[in-house]
Design a protein around this motif. Structure first.
Motif, mmCIF file in Angstrom:
data_model
loop_
_atom_site.group_PDB
_atom_site.id
_atom_site.type_symbol
_atom_site.label_atom_id
_atom_site.label_comp_id
_atom_site.label_asym_id
_atom_site.label_seq_id
_atom_site.Cartn_x
_atom_site.Cartn_y
_atom_site.Cartn_z
ATOM 1 N N ASP A 185 -2.641 10.592 -31.156
ATOM 2 C CA ASP A 185 -3.989 11.079 -31.439
ATOM 3 C C ASP A 185 -4.757 11.494 -30.190
ATOM 4 O O ASP A 185 -5.649 12.336 -30.260
ATOM 5 C CB ASP A 185 -4.788 10.005 -32.185
ATOM 6 N N GLN A 216 -9.987 -0.648 -36.748
ATOM 7 C CA GLN A 216 -11.307 -0.658 -36.108
ATOM 8 C C GLN A 216 -11.173 -0.667 -34.585
ATOM 9 O O GLN A 216 -11.942 -0.013 -33.872
ATOM 10 C CB GLN A 216 -12.111 -1.885 -36.566
ATOM 11 N N LYS A 240 -8.700 0.575 -32.810
ATOM 12 C CA LYS A 240 -8.262 1.914 -32.404
ATOM 13 C C LYS A 240 -9.442 2.879 -32.358
ATOM 14 O O LYS A 240 -9.564 3.689 -31.428
ATOM 15 C CB LYS A 240 -7.186 2.415 -33.370
ATOM 16 N N HIS A 241 -10.339 2.812 -33.330
ATOM 17 C CA HIS A 241 -11.494 3.696 -33.358
ATOM 18 C C HIS A 241 -12.391 3.480 -32.134
ATOM 19 O O HIS A 241 -12.866 4.444 -31.529
ATOM 20 C CB HIS A 241 -12.300 3.479 -34.636
ATOM 21 N N GLU A 250 -10.547 4.942 -29.022
ATOM 22 C CA GLU A 250 -10.468 6.405 -29.051
ATOM 23 C C GLU A 250 -11.838 7.047 -28.888
ATOM 24 O O GLU A 250 -11.955 8.088 -28.233
ATOM 25 C CB GLU A 250 -9.820 6.857 -30.359
ATOM 26 N N ASN A 251 -12.881 6.442 -29.454
ATOM 27 C CA ASN A 251 -14.224 6.997 -29.289
ATOM 28 C C ASN A 251 -14.621 7.025 -27.815
ATOM 29 O O ASN A 251 -15.206 8.002 -27.340
ATOM 30 C CB ASN A 251 -15.234 6.166 -30.083
#
Length: 236
Positions: free
Chosen positions: A22, A218, A220-221, A224-225
């Motif tokens: 991603d 959660q 990972k988010h 990545e953010n």
């Protein structure tokens, strides 16, 4: 990515593949000699993520050579000095007992760990380090990938941190992710972390210490953010 004291790269395999896909960048899972690795590979603009003991290593890298990193992600650990928890002592002692008993199966090892840890998820986590030889007429005993006797002897030193507050500072983008049911990051050591890392952003997830295993989506988010925001900022 830097795993914790009793972890291994296997604990991060799913997230490693997901981040690489991603975020469109290679992901390395490391345990030691981080700066040597970065120099050897000629890596710069690195995003370094560490959990528990790996988080202390990541913080040390950022403070030792700030030019190498663009993002620092620290998972449920603070840059404080102190004794390891009694739980870690118990885990290491149980792992040592498993090797001394010369057990022959994962199931037998699991029974020993269940004597001191009732949470099946933590037992499974500890067993990711277990090597079970191929079955045969006289299979060799199981053993752990990590050198358990060495860890046992080193526990008094493992809780240390190489720098004092005010001695070093890293002003880069820093994310701390705390497990809300864990005491590794708390009101006593968070101000210390902010002295080392003035741009620290704290996020919380409703987990115990193994944040990435308990809430992987959660987690990972959040990571990545931070990294995508960093990439967009560098493109402006």
């Amino acid at each position: 990515m830097l795993h914790g004291l009793l972890g291994s790269k296997r604990n991060w395999s799913s997230l490693t593949k997901s981040f690489s896909r991603d975020l469109k960048r290679p992901v390395y899972a490391l345990a030691s000699d981080v700066l040597h690795f970065l120099d050897k590979k000629g890596l710069t603009n690195v995003s370094l993520l560490g959990h528990s003991m790996g988080g202390k290593v990541a913080m040390s890298v950022a403070l030792s050579d700030p030019s190498k990193l663009s993002n620092l992600i620290v998972v449920d650990i603070a840059p404080s000095k102190g004794k390891m928890s009694s739980e870690f002592h118990q885990y290491v002692q149980a792992m040592r007992r498993i090797e001394e008993l010369q057990l022959k199966s994962r199931k037998e090892a699991s029974y020993v760990l269940h004597e001191i840890e009732k949470d099946p998820n933590i037992v499974l986590f500890l067993l990711t380090n277990l090597v079970v030889p191929s079955p045969g007429s006289d299979p060799a005993p199981v053993h752990f990938r990590v050198p358990v006797p060495v860890l046992d002897e080193a526990i008094p030193e493992i809780g240390n941190f190489p720098y004092e507050a005010g001695e070093k500072e890293w002003n880069g983008r820093t994310l701390f992710i705390k497990g809300m049911q864990s005491n590794f990051v708390n009101r006593h050591n968070l101000p210390l972390a902010e002295k080392f890392f003035p741009n620290l952003l704290l996020e919380r997830l409703d987990t115990n210490h193994w944040v990435h295993s308990e809430k992987p989506i959660q987690f990972k988010h959040l990571v990545e953010n931070l990294m995508l925001d960093s990439w967009m900022t560098s493109r402006r």
